[in-house]
Design a protein around this motif. Structure first.
Motif, PDB file in Angstrom:
ATOM      1  N   GLY A 368     -56.582   1.662  -8.747  1.00  0.00           N
ATOM      2  CA  GLY A 368     -56.728   0.217  -8.924  1.00  0.00           C
ATOM      3  C   GLY A 368     -58.166  -0.185  -9.176  1.00  0.00           C
ATOM      4  O   GLY A 368     -58.445  -1.055 -10.002  1.00  0.00           O
ATOM      5  N   PHE A 369     -59.101   0.464  -8.469  1.00  0.00           N
ATOM      6  CA  PHE A 369     -60.517   0.178  -8.704  1.00  0.00           C
ATOM      7  C   PHE A 369     -60.922   0.589 -10.114  1.00  0.00           C
ATOM      8  O   PHE A 369     -61.624  -0.152 -10.812  1.00  0.00           O
ATOM      9  CB  PHE A 369     -61.371   0.933  -7.686  1.00  0.00           C
ATOM     10  CG  PHE A 369     -62.818   1.050  -8.068  1.00  0.00           C
ATOM     11  CD1 PHE A 369     -63.672  -0.030  -7.969  1.00  0.00           C
ATOM     12  CD2 PHE A 369     -63.320   2.246  -8.556  1.00  0.00           C
ATOM     13  CE1 PHE A 369     -65.005   0.077  -8.343  1.00  0.00           C
ATOM     14  CE2 PHE A 369     -64.650   2.360  -8.930  1.00  0.00           C
ATOM     15  CZ  PHE A 369     -65.485   1.267  -8.818  1.00  0.00           C
ATOM     16  N   LEU A 370     -60.484   1.758 -10.550  1.00  0.00           N
ATOM     17  CA  LEU A 370     -60.858   2.228 -11.882  1.00  0.00           C
ATOM     18  C   LEU A 370     -60.291   1.325 -12.972  1.00  0.00           C
ATOM     19  O   LEU A 370     -60.930   1.104 -13.999  1.00  0.00           O
ATOM     20  CB  LEU A 370     -60.357   3.661 -12.082  1.00  0.00           C
ATOM     21  CG  LEU A 370     -60.945   4.721 -11.135  1.00  0.00           C
ATOM     22  CD1 LEU A 370     -60.255   6.051 -11.344  1.00  0.00           C
ATOM     23  CD2 LEU A 370     -62.447   4.860 -11.353  1.00  0.00           C
ATOM     24  N   ALA A 371     -59.108   0.778 -12.734  1.00  0.00           N
ATOM     25  CA  ALA A 371     -58.466  -0.038 -13.755  1.00  0.00           C
ATOM     26  C   ALA A 371     -58.901  -1.497 -13.708  1.00  0.00           C
ATOM     27  O   ALA A 371     -59.095  -2.122 -14.760  1.00  0.00           O
ATOM     28  CB  ALA A 371     -56.945   0.057 -13.608  1.00  0.00           C
ATOM     29  N   PHE A 372     -59.086  -2.062 -12.492  1.00  0.00           N
ATOM     30  CA  PHE A 372     -59.283  -3.509 -12.386  1.00  0.00           C
ATOM     31  C   PHE A 372     -60.585  -3.932 -11.714  1.00  0.00           C
ATOM     32  O   PHE A 372     -60.927  -5.105 -11.753  1.00  0.00           O
ATOM     33  CB  PHE A 372     -58.104  -4.126 -11.612  1.00  0.00           C
ATOM     34  CG  PHE A 372     -56.765  -3.806 -12.209  1.00  0.00           C
ATOM     35  CD1 PHE A 372     -56.383  -4.348 -13.419  1.00  0.00           C
ATOM     36  CD2 PHE A 372     -55.900  -2.937 -11.565  1.00  0.00           C
ATOM     37  CE1 PHE A 372     -55.157  -4.048 -13.981  1.00  0.00           C
ATOM     38  CE2 PHE A 372     -54.663  -2.626 -12.117  1.00  0.00           C
ATOM     39  CZ  PHE A 372     -54.284  -3.187 -13.325  1.00  0.00           C
TER      40      PHE A 372
END
Length: 498
Positions: A368-372
Motif C-alpha cells: 500500500g505504501f509503494l502504491a499510494f
C-alpha cells in the motif's frame, strides 16, 4: 544439614555455537561494505578461496558459479532456504566437531575466525559495539534520530521526519526540496511542512534550516529576540556583507547604537549548528534490494548483485597441496581451510537468500505504501515477518539492520517499514496508528458548537464502538501530538467565536 565439599558428576545437553555458525550469523548483520572487507580478509588468509570473476571462471571451468540472485516476489515461505544455519560433520575440522559435540577438545587454530576484521557490525547477539560508539563522537544524524525516537509523532510523520533528517548535511542544513519529498512519499505538502516545523525544534537550535537566514531566525526566536527590526536585518544580510550601515539603518528603522547591538547579537549565533557534532566520511549507500513495479500491479523484488561478493573454492589447488601434506599439522591446516572455504560460500549464499526472503515479505506487507504513499503504511513488526517466512525474530532483526531497499518512492532502510499498531476491540485486524489519529482528527474537526465538543473519554467510547480498542491516555497522547487543544480549551474557543 552438614556442610562440606563434595564431588558430583552431572550430565546435560546444551547448544554449543561453532565458529563457523558464528560466522554465518555474523554475516547476516554486516553491511555490504563490511561484508566486502570481511571477504577480502578471508581471501588473503585462506589459500583455497578465490574471487569469482571473469578471469577466475576462465581459469577454473570445473567450479560452478553461484546461483543468480534475481527472484520474482513469492509470498510462499521457502522453508528449505530458511534451514538452520549449522554445519554438517563433513564440513568441520576434527577440533570443531569435538566442540560441536560437547567434547573437551578445543577447536584447532586453523578453524578459528578473526572477528576483529569484520567492522562495526555489532556483537554476536546483535549487540552494538559499545566500546566503539563510546570512543567516537555522536554524529548529527544520530543525535537527531535519537530525538526523533522520543518525539510524539504519528507513523507517517515519523517516516517523513526520517527522510528529512537523512537529507541534512553536516552543518545541519536541510539539502532537499520539500515538494520533491512530498511527491516521492505520496503525501501532502502540509504534512512535510508540519514535520519540518517539529524537526526545527530539535537540538541544536537552528538545525534543519533551509538557509542561513532561517537558521539564525530559529536561534533568535528561541531567545525571544526576533523582533521586526531583527527580522528586517535578516532579510538584508547582503547589505551587512557589504557593510552598508546606512542602508541597514534605513531598512531596520534603528539608530547606530541599536544596529551595533543587533549585529553583535548575530555574531553570537551559530551559522552551522551541526558543526559541533562528530562527522564521518560520507559513504554512498548502495541498496541491497531493488523493488520494481511489474505488470498487473505486482512488485518485483531482486537482489543487488553488485553488492554481493562472489567467491569460489579452488578444489584443484586443494587436491595439489593435500597430496603433498606430510605432517599432521599440515593436514589439519588444509582440512580447516577447506571447511572454512566451503562454509563461507554456503553462508554467503544463505545470507543472500535470507535478505531476499525478508525483503519480499516486507514488500508484500507494505504494498500500500509503494502504491499510494506514506499514509498507507501498515502496522508491521518483526514477529509478523518472522512468522510469515518461518524464521526467528532475531534473524529478521539482523537482516533488517543497515540494509536498504531501493523503491520507486526512494531509498529506505528496511526498518523504515516497521510501524506500530492499535488492537481491534472486535478481535479483527489491527488498525494502524495513523488511521486512528485520522479518526480522532475527523471527530474534532466535526465539532461546530460548544455542545459538540468531545472529551478524551467520549472519543475513547466512540472509537470502541467503531472497533478500535484504545486507552484514554493514548487518545490524549495522539491529540497532543497533532497539536489539538484539550476539550476545555476547544469549548472556550468555540464560545469566543460565537
Amino acid at each position: 544439614m552438614a556442610l562440606g565439599p563434595r564431588l558430583e558428576l552431572r550430565q546435560g545437553q546444551g547448544l554449543v555455537i561453532t565458529p563457523q555458525l558464528q560466522q554465518a550469523i555474523k554475516l547476516l548483520q554486516l553491511t555490504n561494505l563490511e561484508l566486502e572487507a570481511y571477504v577480502d580478509a578471508e581471501l588473503e588468509r585462506n589459500p583455497l578461496l578465490q574471487r569469482d570473476d571473469r578471469e577466475a571462471e576462465a581459469e577454473a571451468p570445473d567450479a560452478a558459479p553461484p546461483e543468480a540472485a534475481e527472484y520474482a516476489l513469492d509470498s510462499t515461505p521457502d522453508h528449505a532456504a530458511a534451514a538452520e544455519l549449522d554445519a554438517t560433520p563433513d564440513d568441520l575440522s576434527p577440533g570443531e566437531r569435538a566442540t560441536r559435540d560437547g567434547g573437551d577438545e578445543p577447536a584447532q587454530a586453523g578453524g578459528q575466525i578473526d572477528w576483529s576484521r569484520t567492522g562495526a557490525g555489532g556483537g554476536f547477539d546483535g549487540e552494538d559495539d559499545l566500546e566503539g560508539r563510546l570512543s567516537r563522537e555522536k554524529t548529527l544524524s544520530e543525535h537527531l534520530h535519537d530525538q526523533l525516537a522520543v518525539a510524539r509523532l504519528s507513523d507517517p510523520e515519523r517516516a517523513v521526519a526520517a527522510v528529512l533528517i537523512d537529507a541534512a548535511d553536516d552543518g545541519g542544513y536541510l539539502r532537499a526540496d520539500l515538494f520533491e519529498i512530498a511527491e516521492r512519499l505520496g503525501c501532502g505538502m502540509d504534512l512535510v511542512e508540519r514535520v519540518l516545523t517539529v524537526l526545527q525544534g530539535f537540538e541544536p537550535t537552528g538545525v534543519m534550516a533551509r538557509d542561513v537566514r532561517e537558521c539564525l531566525a530559529l536561534q533568535l526566536r528561541e531567545r525571544n529576540r526576533l523582533d521586526p527590526a531583527m527580522a528586517a536585518l535578516l532579510d538584508h544580510l547582503d547589505l551587512l556583507a557589504r557593510r552598508d550601515m546606512a542602508g541597514l539603518r534605513k531598512v531596520c528603522g534603528v539608530d547606530d547604537d541599536d544596529l551595533r547591538d543587533m549585529i553583535g547579537e548575530l555574531k553570537a549565533l551559530t551559522p552551522r549548528p551541526g558543526a559541533a557534532f562528530g562527522g564521518e566520511p560520507s559513504q554512498p549507500v548502495s541498496p541491497d534490494v531493488f523493488v520494481r513495479e511489474g505488470a498487473g500491479g505486482l512488485w518485483h523484488v531482486e537482489l543487488n548483485t553488485d553488492t554481493l561478493p562472489r567467491v569460489l573454492v579452488d578444489k584443484r589447488y586443494h587436491a595439489r597441496i593435500a597430496g603433498g601434506a606430510r605432517s599432521d599439522a599440515d593436514k589439519t591446516f588444509v582440512s580447516d581451510c577447506l571447511a572454512n572455504a566451503n562454509w563461507l560460500v554456503k553462508s554467503l549464499d544463505q545470507r543472500a537468500r535470507t535478505i531476499l526472503k525478508v525483503a519480499s515479505e516486507i514488500v508484500r506487507q507494505q504494498d500500500g505504501f509503494l502504491a499510494f504513499g506514506v499514509e498507507h503504511l501498515r502496522p508491521l513488526n518483526l514477529k509478523t515477518v518472522a512468522d510469515a517466512i518461518g524464521m526467528h525474530e532475531s534473524t529478521v532483526s539482523r537482516v533488517t539492520s543497515n540494509k536498504y531497499i531501493a523503491t520507486p518512492r526512494g531509498l529506505f532502510e528496511m526498518k523504515f517499514f516497521f510501524t506500530s499498531a492499535i488492537a481491534s476491540s472486535a478481535g479483527g485486524e489491527a488498525h494502524s496508528a495513523e488511521s486512528v489519529r485520522h479518526r480522532i482528527r475527523q471527530l474534532i474537526d466535526a465539532e461546530r458548537a460548544e455542545a459538540d465538543v468531545h472529551s478524551d473519554d467520549a472519543i475513547v467510547d466512540i472509537l470502541k464502538e467503531a472497533g478500535v480498542d484504545i486507552a484514554r491516555r493514548t487518545v490524549a497522547k495522539y491529540r497532543e501530538a497533532m497539536r489539538i487543544p484539550s476539550s476545555v480549551e476547544r469549548r472556550r474557543m468555540l464560545r469566543a467565536a460565537v
